[in-house]
Structure formats: C-alpha cells, structure tokens
Design a protein around this motif. Structure first.
Motif, PDB file in Angstrom:
ATOM      1  N   GLN B  61      66.251 124.757 -29.715  1.00  0.00           N
ATOM      2  CA  GLN B  61      65.387 124.666 -28.528  1.00  0.00           C
ATOM      3  C   GLN B  61      63.915 124.897 -28.886  1.00  0.00           C
ATOM      4  N   HIS B  62      63.644 125.788 -29.830  1.00  0.00           N
ATOM      5  CA  HIS B  62      62.254 126.002 -30.247  1.00  0.00           C
ATOM      6  C   HIS B  62      61.773 124.860 -31.125  1.00  0.00           C
ATOM      7  N   ARG B  64      62.773 121.637 -30.886  1.00  0.00           N
ATOM      8  CA  ARG B  64      62.444 120.515 -29.980  1.00  0.00           C
ATOM      9  C   ARG B  64      61.101 120.735 -29.283  1.00  0.00           C
ATOM     10  N   THR B  65      60.859 121.987 -28.862  1.00  0.00           N
ATOM     11  CA  THR B  65      59.618 122.299 -28.147  1.00  0.00           C
ATOM     12  C   THR B  65      58.407 122.105 -29.065  1.00  0.00           C
ATOM     13  N   LYS B  69      60.265 116.456 -29.888  1.00  0.00           N
ATOM     14  CA  LYS B  69      61.229 115.429 -30.299  1.00  0.00           C
ATOM     15  C   LYS B  69      62.647 115.957 -30.138  1.00  0.00           C
ATOM     16  N   LEU B  70      63.588 115.038 -29.903  1.00  0.00           N
ATOM     17  CA  LEU B  70      65.002 115.419 -29.900  1.00  0.00           C
ATOM     18  C   LEU B  70      65.547 115.604 -31.308  1.00  0.00           C
ATOM     19  N   VAL B  71      65.007 114.875 -32.275  1.00  0.00           N
ATOM     20  CA  VAL B  71      65.569 114.864 -33.631  1.00  0.00           C
ATOM     21  C   VAL B  71      64.431 114.943 -34.650  1.00  0.00           C
ATOM     22  N   THR B 100      70.452 117.790 -32.427  1.00  0.00           N
ATOM     23  CA  THR B 100      70.026 119.146 -32.045  1.00  0.00           C
ATOM     24  C   THR B 100      70.595 119.569 -30.689  1.00  0.00           C
ATOM     25  N   LEU B 101      71.478 118.756 -30.112  1.00  0.00           N
ATOM     26  CA  LEU B 101      71.874 118.949 -28.711  1.00  0.00           C
ATOM     27  C   LEU B 101      73.228 119.615 -28.522  1.00  0.00           C
ATOM     28  N   ILE B 102      74.112 119.447 -29.483  1.00  0.00           N
ATOM     29  CA  ILE B 102      75.528 119.773 -29.282  1.00  0.00           C
ATOM     30  C   ILE B 102      75.874 121.109 -29.938  1.00  0.00           C
ATOM     31  N   ALA B 103      76.627 121.942 -29.214  1.00  0.00           N
ATOM     32  CA  ALA B 103      77.055 123.248 -29.712  1.00  0.00           C
ATOM     33  C   ALA B 103      78.034 123.085 -30.872  1.00  0.00           C
ATOM     34  N   ALA B 104      78.085 124.082 -31.744  1.00  0.00           N
ATOM     35  CA  ALA B 104      79.073 124.098 -32.823  1.00  0.00           C
ATOM     36  C   ALA B 104      80.477 124.064 -32.228  1.00  0.00           C
ATOM     37  N   PRO B 141      74.074 130.543 -32.953  1.00  0.00           N
ATOM     38  CA  PRO B 141      73.004 129.674 -32.434  1.00  0.00           C
ATOM     39  C   PRO B 141      73.438 128.210 -32.427  1.00  0.00           C
ATOM     40  N   SER B 142      72.754 127.425 -31.624  1.00  0.00           N
ATOM     41  CA  SER B 142      72.987 125.987 -31.600  1.00  0.00           C
ATOM     42  C   SER B 142      72.559 125.427 -32.956  1.00  0.00           C
ATOM     43  N   TRP B 152      71.546 109.132 -26.920  1.00  0.00           N
ATOM     44  CA  TRP B 152      71.175 109.447 -25.533  1.00  0.00           C
ATOM     45  C   TRP B 152      70.790 108.144 -24.854  1.00  0.00           C
TER      46      TRP B 152
END
Lengths: 209, 209
Positions: B61-62, B64-65, B69-71, B100-104, B141-142, B152
C-alpha cells in the motif's frame, strides 16, 4: 433512569466526527453504522478489528482477493485477514468512489509532501482512537478509504482525484460479527482528495433492524 | 580456508528454492538478489523486513502510494510501512506481470477453494522461514507477488491469469538498506496463476558491484 428505548439513549447513536479527528466505535453483529458526508468531498479512512481476536483486521488485500474487485459495491462483504466477512456494505448513496489501494496518511507522508511541523494524520488517529479503548494495534492496516477517488489507468498508473461525494451522501456498513470500527476524517490538505478541504463527518449507529 | 573470493563461498550465493517452500535471506545494503523462473510460469511471493526494526515491513500500500502505480517496473523503489525505500527493482527480463493487490495464500484460502486437508501455503512459508531466524512477525504483510498476472479491468474487476514468465526469466532486487527478504515459491494449484503447476525457483545473491 431514561424511559426511552435503549437505542435512543445510545451515546453512539448520532454524533459528528470533527474534521481531522478519529473515533473508535464498538459494533455488535447486526448493528449498522452510517457515515455521512455532511459537506461533500470528504474522505473517511475506515478500519475494523474483530472483537474476539484483535489481531484479525479488516484487510483490503483479502477483500480484493475474495471479491475479485478493486472497489467494493453495495451488497459486498468486506473481509478480514482471516478471510471472514467482518462488515457488509449495505447502502451507498454516493457516486461509489471508494479506495482500497492507498495507505493511511501519516507523519512521514506529510513531511514528504512538504508540510512544516506536525500535521494531523489518519495513522495517528487510528492509534489514538484505539488507545482510548485500551487497544495497542501492532500495525496500521491498509484502510478502506470511503469516498476517496483514486483512478487507475489501463497501464496501472494511479491518480489522486477530488472526492465526488456530495453533501448528504452516505455509506452504511453492517457488522457481520462483533467488531470495533475506527474512522478518521482524513486531514489531507496537500493533495486534492478532500474536495473542500477537511470537513466534519456525520456518524450514526442504527440498531439491529 | 578457501582462496576463492568471499562472495563465492557465501552459502546464499546460488541455491534452488523448492516448489511450495519458503526461505528467509538477510541482505546487506547494496547486495542484489536474483530470482529466476527456472521452468517458467511460477509466482514468487516476496516480503522484506528492515533489519533495524522488524516492525518496518515492505508495504504494497505504501509502494503504490509512493509510485502512483499498481505495479512497479525496473528502476522503481519498493517502499516500507515507514515510506523508506527498502529495495530497488533493478532488473526484470520477464514480461513485467507482477502483483501488489492479492493477499498471500493461506490455509483458509485453500479450504475455501475446496482443498481436502492441509495444503502448503505462502503465509505459513513466510512465518516458518522467519521463525528459523528467530523472528515472530506480528502479521503477514501483503506480499509483492513476482511474476503473478492479475489483470484489472476498467470497471475494477480483477482476473487471476497464468503467469507469463518464461523459463530463465529473472528479476533482480537490490537492498537499499539492510533487510531480511522472504520468498515463497507459491504452492497454488487450484487456480491458474502458476502456469505449469508449482515449480522450483532459482535464487542467487550477487555481491555489491
């Protein structure tokens, strides 16, 4: 002793969350929390912790995985780090821009954006609101940023846009299980996400229907 | 005593991470870690913790911020929960699909997908690999899911697609500061993300140039 119905005497029943501040609210399973954009354009960072295990948190990464979506819509569950539904998004009168991608703002975010001195921030609001209830979270989970408009492009680029929420727009969340919800009326004033600058937010706990 | 350069005697220098398994690797600032898709189509869940403060974790999340970007792409930093760069993506010979979106994946994920009995999973691999080094993480963590292809759509829908990484494709991460990196050769075999089923992964620590 009040003779009013117990719901009416509930101190959580209807309150105003001041701009730039945070609050933690316990919700029992079935109770609903309505979050109203009193003035329009205000982002509300939203977290939840399970009451039975405070290490189980509302998780944006698990919610995206379970929903197969970047952004939840009315009727969707919101999932925990244990993949349990904690909340349901039961009502949304806003244009539907909400964000699951962006970290809560914090001291370092404002320092990097050029703020001079201390700046109110959602991460401190999260910790402080829980601290009042004797809870020390081990980390600040990625929040559900209600009313926040982060646009994604086909190439994966992200844009921070002004919240399109109008005055009076609200979201209603229903607790699937007993949770503590934390809200922060985002203090961001160094990028355009809070359309009118940080504003107060309306909060109302609705009794089990 | 070996007369080879010290880098060659490093037990981390070149190894194989077995399919479905995890490993934790300390990296000093400037060292590089090359992660090679030996057979193609394999997702590698990737985490990092700062050595100076184990509560500071590589945060999607940090990241991406900070990147907007998503990737991440070659040349990008990967940021921590304190908004510090922990790693740099210095090389990527793959088609560039990372997530970067999906949980382990975890035990509950496989239960929900219908697995009978225990299933190897990335969350347990993360905890076990750190436990071997005496580290008890407070949460999972993610992860940065290297080589994972999550598409997406314009409407925010997400699709789990087969990894397009080819045999021999690699990613190289450089440590910006001293970190412990954790890798898991994702055991997922109940959706199409690991194109050829779970496979071994090549790992190589490259000395400071």
């Amino acid at each position: 002793m009040s003779t009013e119905p117990s719901g009416a005497a509930d101190p959580r029943a209807k309150t105003v969350l001041r701009a730039r501040e945070g609050i933690a609210l316990p919700l029992r399973a079935g109770e609903r929390l309505r979050i109203t954009n009193l003035h329009g354009g205000q982002v509300v960072d939203t977290w939840a912790l399970a009451r039975t295990d405070l290490r189980e948190y509302l998780s944006m990464q698990h919610t995206r995985t379970s929903l197969g979506k970047l952004v939840p819509v009315t009727g969707d569950h919101l999932y925990s780090s244990s993949r349990r539904p904690l909340l349901t998004l039961v009502d949304d009168t806003s244009p539907g821009a909400h964000d699951t991608l962006i970290a809560a703002c914090d001291r370092e975010r404002y320092r990097q954006l050029g703020a001079a001195g201390h700046h109110a921030n959602c991460a401190d609001n999260f910790r402080r609101a829980l601290s009042v209830r004797g809870i020390q979270p081990d980390h600040v989970p990625s929040p559900l940023n209600l009313f926040m408009h982060i646009a994604w492009r086909e190439d994966g680029g992200l844009e921070f846009l002004a919240s399109p929420a109008r005055a009076g727009d609200y979201v209603t969340l229903e607790a699937v299980t007993d949770v503590t919800v934390v809200l922060s009326a985002c203090p961001m004033d160094l990028n355009p996400i809070n359309a009118g600058g940080p504003q107060d937010v309306g909060i109302e706990v609705l009794p089990v229907p």
